[in-house]
Design a protein around this motif. Structure first.
Motif, PDB file in Angstrom:
ATOM      1  N   THR A  24       0.863  -1.175   0.000  1.00 28.11           N
ATOM      2  CA  THR A  24       0.000   0.000   0.000  1.00 28.11           C
ATOM      3  C   THR A  24       0.898   1.223   0.000  1.00 28.11           C
ATOM      4  O   THR A  24       2.060   1.162   0.389  1.00 28.11           O
ATOM      5  CB  THR A  24      -0.943   0.061   1.221  1.00 28.11           C
ATOM      6  OG1 THR A  24      -0.162   0.142   2.405  1.00 28.11           O
ATOM      7  CG2 THR A  24      -1.862  -1.164   1.269  1.00 28.11           C
ATOM      8  N   ASP A  26       0.544   5.938  -0.327  1.00 26.94           N
ATOM      9  CA  ASP A  26      -0.291   7.068  -0.704  1.00 26.94           C
ATOM     10  C   ASP A  26      -0.182   7.210  -2.231  1.00 26.94           C
ATOM     11  O   ASP A  26       0.604   6.504  -2.871  1.00 26.94           O
ATOM     12  CB  ASP A  26       0.090   8.342   0.055  1.00 26.94           C
ATOM     13  CG  ASP A  26       1.470   8.878  -0.253  1.00 26.94           C
ATOM     14  OD1 ASP A  26       2.028   8.603  -1.341  1.00 26.94           O
ATOM     15  OD2 ASP A  26       2.016   9.603   0.595  1.00 26.94           O
ATOM     16  N   TRP A  70      -5.747   2.751  -5.961  1.00 28.34           N
ATOM     17  CA  TRP A  70      -5.361   3.966  -6.680  1.00 28.34           C
ATOM     18  C   TRP A  70      -5.171   3.666  -8.162  1.00 28.34           C
ATOM     19  O   TRP A  70      -4.606   2.647  -8.533  1.00 28.34           O
ATOM     20  CB  TRP A  70      -4.024   4.514  -6.170  1.00 28.34           C
ATOM     21  CG  TRP A  70      -3.995   5.135  -4.818  1.00 28.34           C
ATOM     22  CD1 TRP A  70      -3.161   4.808  -3.793  1.00 28.34           C
ATOM     23  CD2 TRP A  70      -4.778   6.230  -4.333  1.00 28.34           C
ATOM     24  NE1 TRP A  70      -3.387   5.611  -2.707  1.00 28.34           N
ATOM     25  CE2 TRP A  70      -4.378   6.494  -3.014  1.00 28.34           C
ATOM     26  CE3 TRP A  70      -5.798   6.998  -4.889  1.00 28.34           C
ATOM     27  CZ2 TRP A  70      -4.955   7.499  -2.240  1.00 28.34           C
ATOM     28  CZ3 TRP A  70      -6.370   8.001  -4.123  1.00 28.34           C
ATOM     29  CH2 TRP A  70      -5.949   8.249  -2.821  1.00 28.34           C
ATOM     30  N   ILE A 106     -11.689  16.794   4.374  1.00 29.21           N
ATOM     31  CA  ILE A 106     -11.873  15.953   5.553  1.00 29.21           C
ATOM     32  C   ILE A 106     -11.726  16.745   6.848  1.00 29.21           C
ATOM     33  O   ILE A 106     -12.426  16.515   7.806  1.00 29.21           O
ATOM     34  CB  ILE A 106     -10.864  14.774   5.544  1.00 29.21           C
ATOM     35  CG1 ILE A 106     -11.019  13.961   4.258  1.00 29.21           C
ATOM     36  CG2 ILE A 106     -11.015  13.886   6.761  1.00 29.21           C
ATOM     37  CD1 ILE A 106     -12.383  13.381   4.002  1.00 29.21           C
ATOM     38  N   GLU A 114      -9.944  16.309  -1.591  1.00 36.40           N
ATOM     39  CA  GLU A 114      -9.776  15.037  -2.287  1.00 36.40           C
ATOM     40  C   GLU A 114      -9.449  15.324  -3.743  1.00 36.40           C
ATOM     41  O   GLU A 114     -10.230  15.977  -4.441  1.00 36.40           O
ATOM     42  CB  GLU A 114     -11.048  14.200  -2.175  1.00 36.40           C
ATOM     43  CG  GLU A 114     -11.386  13.804  -0.763  1.00 36.40           C
ATOM     44  CD  GLU A 114     -12.671  13.021  -0.653  1.00 36.40           C
ATOM     45  OE1 GLU A 114     -12.791  12.246   0.301  1.00 36.40           O
ATOM     46  OE2 GLU A 114     -13.561  13.178  -1.509  1.00 36.40           O
ATOM     47  N   PHE A 129     -10.256  10.759  -3.357  1.00 37.30           N
ATOM     48  CA  PHE A 129      -9.804  10.645  -1.981  1.00 37.30           C
ATOM     49  C   PHE A 129      -8.663  11.624  -1.741  1.00 37.30           C
ATOM     50  O   PHE A 129      -8.059  12.129  -2.686  1.00 37.30           O
ATOM     51  CB  PHE A 129      -9.258   9.226  -1.699  1.00 37.30           C
ATOM     52  CG  PHE A 129     -10.304   8.163  -1.644  1.00 37.30           C
ATOM     53  CD1 PHE A 129     -10.973   7.889  -0.461  1.00 37.30           C
ATOM     54  CD2 PHE A 129     -10.618   7.429  -2.776  1.00 37.30           C
ATOM     55  CE1 PHE A 129     -11.938   6.888  -0.408  1.00 37.30           C
ATOM     56  CE2 PHE A 129     -11.579   6.431  -2.732  1.00 37.30           C
ATOM     57  CZ  PHE A 129     -12.233   6.157  -1.541  1.00 37.30           C
ATOM     58  N   LEU A 130      -8.333  11.826  -0.463  1.00 34.57           N
ATOM     59  CA  LEU A 130      -7.129  12.570  -0.130  1.00 34.57           C
ATOM     60  C   LEU A 130      -5.940  11.775  -0.654  1.00 34.57           C
ATOM     61  O   LEU A 130      -5.832  10.568  -0.425  1.00 34.57           O
ATOM     62  CB  LEU A 130      -6.998  12.762   1.384  1.00 34.57           C
ATOM     63  CG  LEU A 130      -8.034  13.643   2.056  1.00 34.57           C
ATOM     64  CD1 LEU A 130      -7.807  13.640   3.558  1.00 34.57           C
ATOM     65  CD2 LEU A 130      -7.966  15.059   1.508  1.00 34.57           C
ATOM     66  N   LYS A 132      -2.983  11.547   0.275  1.00 33.64           N
ATOM     67  CA  LYS A 132      -2.084  11.007   1.292  1.00 33.64           C
ATOM     68  C   LYS A 132      -2.632   9.755   1.984  1.00 33.64           C
ATOM     69  O   LYS A 132      -1.972   9.178   2.838  1.00 33.64           O
ATOM     70  CB  LYS A 132      -1.762  12.072   2.344  1.00 33.64           C
ATOM     71  CG  LYS A 132      -0.822  13.139   1.816  1.00 33.64           C
ATOM     72  CD  LYS A 132       0.520  12.528   1.509  1.00 33.64           C
ATOM     73  CE  LYS A 132       1.564  13.553   1.144  1.00 33.64           C
ATOM     74  NZ  LYS A 132       2.854  12.913   0.892  1.00 33.64           N
ATOM     75  N   GLN A 133      -3.826   9.305   1.614  1.00 37.25           N
ATOM     76  CA  GLN A 133      -4.363   8.084   2.195  1.00 37.25           C
ATOM     77  C   GLN A 133      -3.627   6.870   1.628  1.00 37.25           C
ATOM     78  O   GLN A 133      -3.242   6.858   0.459  1.00 37.25           O
ATOM     79  CB  GLN A 133      -5.862   7.960   1.917  1.00 37.25           C
ATOM     80  CG  GLN A 133      -6.693   8.954   2.699  1.00 37.25           C
ATOM     81  CD  GLN A 133      -8.171   8.795   2.405  1.00 37.25           C
ATOM     82  OE1 GLN A 133      -8.605   8.974   1.271  1.00 37.25           O
ATOM     83  NE2 GLN A 133      -8.935   8.456   3.419  1.00 37.25           N
ATOM     84  N   GLU A 134      -3.443   5.856   2.455  1.00 34.91           N
ATOM     85  CA  GLU A 134      -2.773   4.619   2.042  1.00 34.91           C
ATOM     86  C   GLU A 134      -3.793   3.681   1.400  1.00 34.91           C
ATOM     87  O   GLU A 134      -4.856   3.433   1.973  1.00 34.91           O
ATOM     88  CB  GLU A 134      -2.137   3.931   3.252  1.00 34.91           C
ATOM     89  CG  GLU A 134      -1.033   4.726   3.900  1.00 34.91           C
ATOM     90  CD  GLU A 134       0.336   4.420   3.328  1.00 34.91           C
ATOM     91  OE1 GLU A 134       0.595   3.265   2.968  1.00 34.91           O
ATOM     92  OE2 GLU A 134       1.143   5.366   3.247  1.00 34.91           O
ATOM     93  N   LYS A 135      -3.445   3.178   0.215  1.00 29.44           N
ATOM     94  CA  LYS A 135      -4.308   2.240  -0.496  1.00 29.44           C
ATOM     95  C   LYS A 135      -3.450   1.302  -1.319  1.00 29.44           C
ATOM     96  O   LYS A 135      -2.300   1.599  -1.634  1.00 29.44           O
ATOM     97  CB  LYS A 135      -5.260   2.981  -1.444  1.00 29.44           C
ATOM     98  CG  LYS A 135      -6.194   3.933  -0.743  1.00 29.44           C
ATOM     99  CD  LYS A 135      -7.272   4.427  -1.663  1.00 29.44           C
ATOM    100  CE  LYS A 135      -8.185   5.393  -0.946  1.00 29.44           C
ATOM    101  NZ  LYS A 135      -8.737   4.903   0.299  1.00 29.44           N
TER     102      LYS A 135
END
Length: 145
Positions: A24, A26, A70, A106, A114, A129-130, A132-135
């Motif tokens: 995962t 960002d 992503w 957020i 986002e 999404f933002l 910097k979110q982990e996916k």
């Protein structure tokens, strides 16, 4: 020069999608990982490529907790206009979920918006999404055939 295709030629026939195993990141880290592996973030240019991506996720998904992956679409360069990765190649095919993209904040009015796109693995609908979110994420490359 003769056509060497023995079956119907499709524009996505030489594109391959890859999902790094158990990784995962960002969105920016995903872009960096794909580039360091001589690939780029996944681009979904039409329904046929969306189907190829669905098949890849179904075959390679080993994490039941991962809902979103992503892809390269984002509106970082020009808010409101989605491009692929960090280029200015415009996104022309989309599959947004209802109410998306919404560029939500957020953390209130001062928080980041986002701006980066992930797809839901079951429906393949897009959501912003933002960044910097982990996916989990999807890279692509083109075969040399």
């Amino acid at each position: 020069m003769s056509n060497k295709c023995l079956c119907p030629c499709k524009p996505f026939a030489v594109k391959e999608y890859y999902i790094p195993i158990s990784r995962t990141n960002d969105w920016f880290g995903a872009v960096s990982y794909c580039h360091s592996s001589k690939m780029e973030m996944a681009e979904v240019l039409n329904e046929a490529e969306a189907e190829l991506l669905r098949e890849t996720i179904a075959e390679e998904d080993s994490d039941p907790d991962s809902e979103f992956y992503w892809i390269g679409a984002n509106d970082l360069v020009r808010p409101g206009r989605y491009d692929w990765s960090l280029t200015t190649r415009p996104v022309t095919y989309t599959n947004w979920a209802s109410g998306e993209p919404n560029n939500a904040r957020i953390e209130g009015d001062d928080g980041p918006m986002e701006r980066c796109v992930a797809i839901e693995k079951g429906t393949l609908e897009w959501n912003d999404f933002l960044c910097k979110q982990e996916k989990r994420f999807v890279c692509q490359r083109f075969r040399n055939d």
